[in-house]
Design a protein around this motif. Sequence first.
Motif: not given
Length: 659
Positions: A430-431, A484-487, A548-551
Amino acid sequence: MYDLGSMILADRDTWPRVPPIELTCGIVGKLYALAIAALVIGLVRLRKVERRAHRAQTWQLKIKYFALGLAISSSALLVWLPAQASQPFDMTAVLQLFSTCVALVLSFAHGRRSRLSSDILLVYWLFSAIATTAQLRSLIKHSTDSLDISVLVAYVALLGASLTALWAEATAQPSESRIHLPDDDKQDPAEQAHIFSRLIFAWATPAINAGYRRNYLDIEHLYGMPRELMGDQANVEFLAQWTRSQAQSSPSLLRVMWSGTWRDILWSGVYLAISVGSQLLQPLLLRRIITFFQVYGTVKGVELDDGLLLAAAMGVLGLVRATAFQAYWLRLMLPFMWVDKVLSALIFRKVLHLSSESRSKHTVGEIVSYLSVDADRIAVFVNYIHCLWCYPLQITVVMYMLYQTMGRSCLAGVAMLAINACASTWLAGFVQAHVRDFFNWRDQRMRVITEAMSNMKSVKLYSWQSAFIDRICKIRDANELHSLRKVGMWKAVMNTSSSLTTVLIGLVTFATYEVFDGVSHGPLTSKLIFVSLSYFLLIQEPISQGPFIMTQFINAAKSYVRVCSLANSAELDPVAVDRKEYDRDSPIASANDILVSVEKGEFKWLTAEEPTLRNIDIECKRDQLVAVIGRVGAGKSSLVSAILGDMVKSRGSVTVRGS
């Protein structure tokens, strides 16, 4: 022989039956043999250093040489005394004497060739002080007969000489005794600092003190960049490697970046492995410390020295972990800055050489986005590159240790971990989708802004300001900010699930053990709970930081694709136009000089199959006004583009003199 490994890794409540703490001659002898090999390697490497002028004999140097003489004398006495008493031959004392002599030679050679402290000598003298202290303690505590005062004095003298030599080697020499090099004050202090100063960042103390006294720092208080990042040398080498890579069948920007950063990345990986290894050993020591308090005074053979050694080992491991972790981050900053620097240079150079077709595909707004966002995201991901292998390895090792501690009950925690991994992957999708939408809407907004700025005269003339403002605000408010809000929302969900997973893993594991087992590894005592909780704390960071690392990886991968699309775009033909210098003020310059000439030129656009211009012959002299007249589509703009080099030259020659 004291077996620390068996004490740490012994099974649960048993206590290893080992003799009292004692460093035997075999262990110390092997360590001194390694020290001799290191000192010899230091001597060999010192031959590559250019010899400098001999520096003045200051009081610090005199104390250092006195300590060296005292160390050799004490070591020789330790060899001679057992021989006089007809005692067995002590090979450790001989190796100790030989290593001290090699250290003396290295100290003299290093003093003549370098004005900096020797890292090898610093480590050697620290090791010598620790080994001498252990030998002195064993001599005092385990001496069965009357204590030999001569041997005791020799050990004390050797200990004092080692500490004095360590202090003299680490202390900075006065400025008048230094060998000054060009631009001495502009050098990076980290390059001149010794190993202990680099590990604890003591070289940055002057800047910290200046900021504390003044409450601010001026530019003169700040240190320069590392040598490999100063100037344009890094950019020139990177661009040259990228040019050679483009000549190959499959150019790879990633391979070129790796060739410039692999040393720093590998060394930082070594520091991280040391830090993680020290962290993984701490729960084992904690288990032994708790066992020590349970059996001390009730089990024969358990002495206070055992607990003191375990406590000291716990403190040393914490110190090693913190020091190695800070060294890991500092070493990883070098490739981070290098990647950011060379990618910015690559983008700037590419923009200056883009062809007309490529320039139409990459707008000004997108190019600004490449510089300000994409290059930075790729560089930032370098800081987390080791997490790709460290976090999975750390989770695997910790789960194995949990299995050894709690048995099959830890499989419940593994199941929770697997569920969290699947959920994180699902949420990362999703991100990624919303990040892709955010990039698309941002590029569209930048195109509109570029269009308005490029045609500002028309916008003002026809009063289109409100229309463009509404269009830009609509894209930003309704689309870009919405993405950006969804992210942010999905990132918050990922972080929340990761934080809860750590608690749920411990809760489910303890509940499973108490309900379904509770026997195989003993009751659920404080030792079992504390040790297990320490293991769960070790996997808290990998689990919580994993999303966080995956993002970061997803963002860096997207940015890498965008930068590669620009880097692989078509460029102007560098040999299409022969550019020559021209000095208008030269005595030989005249009004008949030809500044622009085209002979039998044939040109076409990059995507066209047929030539657009054929048989072009033009000569433009100095101070001559030339006008090109023709109907729409006749090739007027194409002719100017051919002279500028924007078109592909099929044959002929184009020469431009001057700018």
